[in-house]
Design a protein around this motif. Structure first.
Motif, PDB file in Angstrom:
ATOM      1  N   UNK A  43      27.967  14.970  21.294  1.00 18.82           N
ATOM      2  CA  UNK A  43      29.096  16.216  21.225  1.00 18.82           C
ATOM      3  C   UNK A  43      28.682  16.322  19.086  1.00 18.82           C
ATOM      4  N   UNK A  44      29.183  15.036  19.662  1.00 20.54           N
ATOM      5  CA  UNK A  44      28.642  14.628  17.569  1.00 20.54           C
ATOM      6  C   UNK A  44      27.672  14.657  16.620  1.00 20.54           C
ATOM      7  N   UNK A  45      26.612  14.548  17.388  1.00 20.97           N
ATOM      8  CA  UNK A  45      25.210  14.106  16.940  1.00 20.97           C
ATOM      9  C   UNK A  45      24.551  15.820  17.992  1.00 20.97           C
ATOM     10  N   UNK A  46      24.873  16.638  18.647  1.00 23.81           N
ATOM     11  CA  UNK A  46      24.138  17.492  19.212  1.00 23.81           C
ATOM     12  C   UNK A  46      23.446  18.632  18.069  1.00 23.81           C
ATOM     13  N   UNK A  47      24.016  18.182  16.537  1.00 23.62           N
ATOM     14  CA  UNK A  47      22.928  19.446  16.051  1.00 23.62           C
ATOM     15  C   UNK A  47      22.278  18.555  15.454  1.00 23.62           C
ATOM     16  N   UNK A  48      21.517  17.603  15.842  1.00 23.53           N
ATOM     17  CA  UNK A  48      20.186  16.932  15.291  1.00 23.53           C
ATOM     18  C   UNK A  48      19.778  17.477  16.509  1.00 23.53           C
ATOM     19  N   UNK A 109      14.193  -0.725  18.364  1.00 18.75           N
ATOM     20  CA  UNK A 109      13.297   0.163  18.090  1.00 18.75           C
ATOM     21  C   UNK A 109      14.353   1.318  18.649  1.00 18.75           C
ATOM     22  N   UNK A 110      14.747   2.468  18.648  1.00 18.15           N
ATOM     23  CA  UNK A 110      15.209   3.800  19.734  1.00 18.15           C
ATOM     24  C   UNK A 110      14.989   4.757  19.329  1.00 18.15           C
ATOM     25  N   UNK A 111      14.672   5.274  20.821  1.00 15.58           N
ATOM     26  CA  UNK A 111      14.191   6.542  20.756  1.00 15.58           C
ATOM     27  C   UNK A 111      15.343   7.686  21.576  1.00 15.58           C
ATOM     28  N   UNK A 112      15.300   8.804  20.905  1.00 15.75           N
ATOM     29  CA  UNK A 112      16.740   9.208  21.477  1.00 15.75           C
ATOM     30  C   UNK A 112      15.834  10.877  21.561  1.00 15.75           C
ATOM     31  N   UNK A 113      15.935  11.111  23.176  1.00 13.24           N
ATOM     32  CA  UNK A 113      15.725  12.405  23.047  1.00 13.24           C
ATOM     33  C   UNK A 113      17.253  13.187  23.110  1.00 13.24           C
ATOM     34  N   UNK A 114      17.322  14.759  23.652  1.00 11.61           N
ATOM     35  CA  UNK A 114      18.147  15.822  22.669  1.00 11.61           C
ATOM     36  C   UNK A 114      19.560  14.357  24.129  1.00 11.61           C
TER      37      UNK A 114
END
Length: 176
Positions: A43-48, A109-114
């Motif tokens: 929730x805290x990073x959803x704006x990204x 390395x990290x890949x962050x998807x929605x």
């Protein structure tokens, strides 16, 4: 729901059983996204991901190997499918926590998807799926190598990356 297998094995799954399993999975996912500090990092990073749904590649900004990897991905990502953020940045630290990692963990390395995050060799293979040919096909074949072998090789390279490739004094952040 029932299934009969060769040898007469009968497997039946009731809807209530599926609901209980789903509830346990949902509770597990909630615990995984909520940090030790009680913050819901998804929730805290959803704006990204509100205005731009492209995945974000997190990388060690002072590592020469990592910076070279970002340059390689950018050169082979003609459609600009991936965004980039240094692990050391404030956004990188928040996205690390979203991924269930410590905010100061720059080991992978990290890949962050929605809706999901990938680390280590899984992140590398997922990144390969986003870039130009022939890398998605190569990623497909590398998935045939067991995860523990891929991550063993990844960890050995990651643990020695500064000794082999060096380290820069500051982050050469690649911005879209």
């Amino acid at each position: 729901m029932a299934a009969t297998f060769p040898g007469g094995l009968n497997l039946s799954i009731s809807p209530s059983h599926l609901q209980r399993r789903h509830a346990r999975f949902s509770n597990l996912m909630t615990r995984m996204t909520r940090g030790a500090d009680g913050v819901d990092w998804v929730q805290a990073t959803s704006t990204y991901f509100d205005k731009d749904s492209r995945p974000i590649m997190l990388f060690d900004g002072v590592c020469n190997l990592c910076n070279g990897g970002v340059k390689f991905v950018r050169d082979n990502d003609q459609k600009r499918n991936i965004r980039y953020e240094a692990l050391q940045s404030e956004a990188g630290k928040k996205l690390l926590q979203r991924s269930g990692r410590a905010p100061d963990d720059i080991s992978s390395v990290v890949l962050v998807e929605k809706d999901r995050s990938y680390i280590k060799s899984e992140a590398v293979l997922k990144i390969m799926e986003y870039i130009n040919l022939p890398f998605p096909q190569l990623a497909f074949f590398l998935h045939l190598v067991p995860l523990f072998i891929r991550d063993f090789a990844y960890d050995n390279l990651a643990d020695n990356r500064y000794n082999i490739f060096g380290k820069s004094d500051s982050c050469e952040l690649y911005v879209d």
